[in-house]
Structure formats: C-alpha cells, structure tokens
Design a protein around this motif. Sequence first.
Motif, PDB file in Angstrom:
ATOM      1  N   GLY A  36       0.783  -1.220   0.000  1.00 34.80           N
ATOM      2  CA  GLY A  36       0.000   0.000   0.000  1.00 34.80           C
ATOM      3  C   GLY A  36       0.814   1.270   0.000  1.00 34.80           C
ATOM      4  N   TYR A  37       0.088   2.358  -0.188  1.00 38.23           N
ATOM      5  CA  TYR A  37       0.659   3.715  -0.174  1.00 38.23           C
ATOM      6  C   TYR A  37      -0.013   4.521   0.931  1.00 38.23           C
ATOM      7  N   ASP A  38       0.770   5.369   1.574  1.00 40.91           N
ATOM      8  CA  ASP A  38       0.227   6.419   2.427  1.00 40.91           C
ATOM      9  C   ASP A  38       1.183   7.599   2.364  1.00 40.91           C
ATOM     10  N   ARG A  39       0.641   8.787   2.556  1.00 42.04           N
ATOM     11  CA  ARG A  39       1.489   9.967   2.409  1.00 42.04           C
ATOM     12  C   ARG A  39       2.360  10.222   3.625  1.00 42.04           C
ATOM     13  N   THR A  40       2.020   9.588   4.763  1.00 44.19           N
ATOM     14  CA  THR A  40       2.742   9.863   6.001  1.00 44.19           C
ATOM     15  C   THR A  40       3.115   8.570   6.710  1.00 44.19           C
ATOM     16  N   GLU A  41       4.356   8.478   7.136  1.00 44.46           N
ATOM     17  CA  GLU A  41       4.786   7.340   7.947  1.00 44.46           C
ATOM     18  C   GLU A  41       4.356   7.579   9.393  1.00 44.46           C
ATOM     19  N   THR A  42       3.743   6.567   9.988  1.00 42.56           N
ATOM     20  CA  THR A  42       3.274   6.665  11.374  1.00 42.56           C
ATOM     21  C   THR A  42       3.655   5.399  12.135  1.00 42.56           C
ATOM     22  N   LYS A  43       3.373   5.409  13.414  1.00 38.49           N
ATOM     23  CA  LYS A  43       3.610   4.211  14.220  1.00 38.49           C
ATOM     24  C   LYS A  43       2.810   3.038  13.668  1.00 38.49           C
ATOM     25  N   LEU A  44       1.585   3.309  13.226  1.00 38.77           N
ATOM     26  CA  LEU A  44       0.736   2.244  12.703  1.00 38.77           C
ATOM     27  C   LEU A  44       1.283   1.676  11.396  1.00 38.77           C
ATOM     28  N   THR A  45       1.747   2.541  10.490  1.00 40.23           N
ATOM     29  CA  THR A  45       2.289   2.017   9.227  1.00 40.23           C
ATOM     30  C   THR A  45       3.576   1.230   9.475  1.00 40.23           C
ATOM     31  N   ARG A  46       4.361   1.670  10.440  1.00 44.02           N
ATOM     32  CA  ARG A  46       5.577   0.908  10.770  1.00 44.02           C
ATOM     33  C   ARG A  46       5.221  -0.467  11.325  1.00 44.02           C
ATOM     34  N   GLN A  47       4.130  -0.537  12.101  1.00 45.79           N
ATOM     35  CA  GLN A  47       3.687  -1.838  12.603  1.00 45.79           C
ATOM     36  C   GLN A  47       3.241  -2.741  11.457  1.00 45.79           C
ATOM     37  N   LEU A  48       2.527  -2.167  10.495  1.00 36.53           N
ATOM     38  CA  LEU A  48       2.104  -2.957   9.336  1.00 36.53           C
ATOM     39  C   LEU A  48       3.318  -3.484   8.574  1.00 36.53           C
ATOM     40  N   GLN A  49       4.336  -2.649   8.431  1.00 40.12           N
ATOM     41  CA  GLN A  49       5.552  -3.088   7.735  1.00 40.12           C
ATOM     42  C   GLN A  49       6.235  -4.221   8.494  1.00 40.12           C
ATOM     43  N   SER A  50       6.220  -4.131   9.825  1.00 40.23           N
ATOM     44  CA  SER A  50       6.834  -5.193  10.629  1.00 40.23           C
ATOM     45  C   SER A  50       6.064  -6.511  10.505  1.00 40.23           C
ATOM     46  N   GLU A  51       4.798  -6.416  10.066  1.00 40.29           N
ATOM     47  CA  GLU A  51       3.969  -7.608   9.870  1.00 40.29           C
ATOM     48  C   GLU A  51       4.080  -8.157   8.446  1.00 40.29           C
ATOM     49  N   GLY A  52       4.980  -7.561   7.653  1.00 43.48           N
ATOM     50  CA  GLY A  52       5.246  -8.081   6.315  1.00 43.48           C
ATOM     51  C   GLY A  52       4.481  -7.403   5.205  1.00 43.48           C
ATOM     52  N   ILE A  53       3.929  -6.231   5.461  1.00 45.48           N
ATOM     53  CA  ILE A  53       3.188  -5.494   4.445  1.00 45.48           C
ATOM     54  C   ILE A  53       4.097  -4.407   3.865  1.00 45.48           C
ATOM     55  N   ASP A  54       4.236  -4.395   2.549  1.00 48.15           N
ATOM     56  CA  ASP A  54       5.121  -3.448   1.857  1.00 48.15           C
ATOM     57  C   ASP A  54       4.401  -2.102   1.705  1.00 48.15           C
ATOM     58  N   ILE A  55       4.997  -1.026   2.242  1.00 51.02           N
ATOM     59  CA  ILE A  55       4.374   0.304   2.199  1.00 51.02           C
ATOM     60  C   ILE A  55       5.398   1.319   1.721  1.00 51.02           C
ATOM     61  N   HIS A  56       4.966   2.239   0.851  1.00 53.16           N
ATOM     62  CA  HIS A  56       5.820   3.372   0.501  1.00 53.16           C
ATOM     63  C   HIS A  56       5.029   4.667   0.711  1.00 53.16           C
ATOM     64  N   TYR A  57       5.774   5.793   0.771  1.00 48.77           N
ATOM     65  CA  TYR A  57       5.184   7.059   1.205  1.00 48.77           C
ATOM     66  C   TYR A  57       5.276   8.172   0.162  1.00 48.77           C
ATOM     67  N   ASP A  58       5.699   7.815  -1.041  1.00 52.42           N
ATOM     68  CA  ASP A  58       5.700   8.799  -2.117  1.00 52.42           C
ATOM     69  C   ASP A  58       4.841   8.274  -3.260  1.00 52.42           C
ATOM     70  N   ASP A  59       4.293   9.191  -4.037  1.00 56.81           N
ATOM     71  CA  ASP A  59       3.368   8.869  -5.123  1.00 56.81           C
ATOM     72  C   ASP A  59       4.156   8.260  -6.282  1.00 56.81           C
ATOM     73  N   ARG A  60       4.021   6.925  -6.504  1.00 59.55           N
ATOM     74  CA  ARG A  60       4.905   6.241  -7.440  1.00 59.55           C
ATOM     75  C   ARG A  60       4.129   5.320  -8.383  1.00 59.55           C
ATOM     76  N   PRO A  61       3.537   5.879  -9.417  1.00 61.50           N
ATOM     77  CA  PRO A  61       2.876   5.022 -10.419  1.00 61.50           C
ATOM     78  C   PRO A  61       3.832   4.004 -11.027  1.00 61.50           C
TER      79      PRO A  61
END
Length: 461
Positions: A36-61
Amino acid sequence: MAGLAHITQIYFLGIGGIGMSALARYFKHAGYQVSGYDRTETKLTRQLQSEGIDIHYDDRPDWLASHLQLHKSLVVYTPAVLADLGERVFIENQGVPMKKRSEVLGMICFEKRCCAVAGTHGKTSVSTMLAHILHTSSLGCTAFLGGISKNYQTNLLLDEASDWVVAEADEFDRSFLRLFPNLAVITSMDADHLDIYGTQQAIVDSFNAFAGQVQSGGSVVVKKGLQVIKDPAKSISYYTYSLNERADFYAENIELVDEAYQFDLIHPKGRIEGMRLNYPGLMNVENAIAASSLALLAGVDSEELLVALAAYQGVKRRFDIQYRSEQFVLIDDYAHHPAELKATIASVRDMFAGRKVTGIFQPHLYSRTRDFAEGFAQELDQLDEIILLDIYPAREKPIAGVNSELIFNQIKNKNKQLITKQDLPGVAEKLQAGVVLMMGAGDIDTLVEPVKLKLMEIEHV
C-alpha cells in the motif's frame, strides 16, 4: 472470499488509515499479497511493515507498474485519497478493479452475522467493548475496529470459527449504507460532516436508511430520544438504551468506587447486578450499556458479560490516562466534535471533582471548524483554562477566513491562549497542578509525550 476468486494481490491507497489498516491485516492473514501507499509514515504504518506489508510514502505510479500483476489485483481506496493522485490516476487508466474501503468491509460482513455500531460519536468505544465481550464469550467474533484496543493492542480481532463479526458503521461519505447487519446500535445522530450531508435532517435520514438495512429478524438498539423510524415492511425489533433514564436497556445504582464504575444493568429480560467497568469516564458507562445490549441480543450470557466488562481496558486515545501523579493527571482523548467535548469534559469533572481542568484542543478540519465554532467555544468554556491549537486540515484544503480564531474569539473564559503546536511544550512548562486534557482527532497525540515530560519536569523542580 466471494468476488475475489482470481485476486492474489490487494493494494491499499491510504493504507495508514485506522479502518484501512484493519482490512490490510485481515487480507494479509487470509494469504493475499498486501501492499500500500500512504502519504505519512506513522507508528501504525511501521507496525504494518513489521507484519510483512510493503508500504511506501511517495506517489509512485512506476512502482505499481513493476510490482502489481494488474489482472490479479484489487485496489482498495479511501475517499480521503485525492482524485488526482498519480497512483490513483494510473490505476484507473489501467482498468484495475477499485473498491472503496466501505464496500470491501460490506462484502466481508455480508458473509457473517454482523453487529454494526453506528453514530456520529461513540462508535469506536462501543464497537471495541462489544468486540471484547463477544471475543471472550462462547460466541467469539472477528472485529474491524476504528481504534487500537488496549486489551489486544490491535484494531483487528480474528476468529475463523465464529459466525459473528463486529464492524464500525461509519457515516462519513454514507459508508455505512454498504452494511446489512443482523444487529445494530445507533449511539448518536448529531450534525457532522455537513460538507457531505448539508443539513442535520439529511444526517437523520441517512441513519434511518441504515437502520432499515438491518436484516429481517434482526434488531436495532437506539439511544433513547433519537429519531429512528420503524420500518413496518420488515420484521425488525427496535429497542432503546440510556445511561440512567428508563429504557429497554439502562443502568441503576451507578457508583464511582475507587475510580471504577459499578452499576446494575436493566434489560428486557431482567437485571444483571454488580456490573463493574474499570475504565474511566461516565460516558463509558453509557457506552458499556450500548455494547452490552447488542451482546445480550447476540446470545452472550450474563456471567460472560460481567467477566468481560470488568476486564475491559479501553481504546487508545479514548479517555486514555497517559500520566498520573500527586500534582497532575494527563488524559489523551480523540474528542473532535462539540458533543464529544461536552461528554469528555463532563466525565473529567465527575471523576476528578474539585481539581483544576486545563484543556488543550486541536480543531479537526476547516469545514467542521466553520460549522461548529460556536459549539466548540461553548464546550471549551466549561474548562478552567483553555489552550487552543491551529486547525489540523486532514483531507481538506484551507477555507478562506476559517482558522482557530473563529473558536477563540467566541470563548468567554479569559484564561485562554491561542498557540501553535511548536509553542505547546513551552506553554506546558507553566501549567498549574490539576488535570490536563488533550483533545482532537488530528496529530495532537504526537504532542502528548512532550507535554508529559514537561509535567514531570515541573514536579521535580
């Protein structure tokens, strides 16, 4: 899940949202490749990443083009994601299936027996209580929560053996009209999201439409006094609940004992004596009655209810006591509507009678500030001292002439300050002993720890 037979990858636009992240966790557990994508890194997104979910924070088609198998992917998005976001435009141009968060949640809930919690405020507290009660009972449940449960440290509960699912029925963008629950509770229908609804009556009409979507043979529990019209065409049972006013479900003999509330629960089939809620706030007794009503209607027995409620630990950012000493109590709360401020401040006054209460409030959204400036000022006037921050814009662009001064200028209490977030730690150094109540739905929670440290410094001077 039905409708996703050929899907192997699920991509979330706005994955860091509390509702979106619960869905991401659900599909990750179900074996899908989730990113997934989100514009801001947060404690919650870091937790999702630690659970094996790939996340980036810039708009990247370009990332989507190289990482998604477009013919095997589903994109889930939130209305908060702008229509001109590069990734969203790319996805639409490629013809990849896109569904709103609410639609996907509705698909999941339709396959189970659903308990839905609706209301302009109180949803998260009631749904988290209800989920905890069901989860610890013989019924069990899966639950999608709008906050982080302190019992489980997550916003998703999973129970593959249970037929029950608990879901928050969000009125924003009329999302709750995607749900067709077996049991539903409506906690409130205050004016809110007027940028979408336009009028209070439109909000009431939408909640009535939601109530009418309860399946035949199901039940709707409504806070006493709300204008919910019975649908004669469907065999739905209607009940009312209240804190201590006579209703189908209400409390008697409410007592505050060692900062825990004890009460008897009156319900259509009798009385449950000796209920105990160890989580603070009188408003949470009312929330517990709402949650208990659905739990009893679902089939939870009285003993299971007693044990579960006593073990309930609350939700992060809902009357969340962050620090306590002889001089100070620091509370973090999500209140962002005048009705929520009123309930939270009243609960603080009840629990900490006689102590000075300083409120730090961050308005959420330009439109909500414009629509409810007078109401915010009126409720903030119930505080002994008011510290007002700048507006947190969230998904909105600025509205000409709308700022925190709209509220500030209508506050009658002379003991008030209008400051920036950057100024808050310095202002906190001068706070007097008492209760410090931090309220708002924006990023004010990131300021709790700095304020806490300043209070600790005051005590050691």
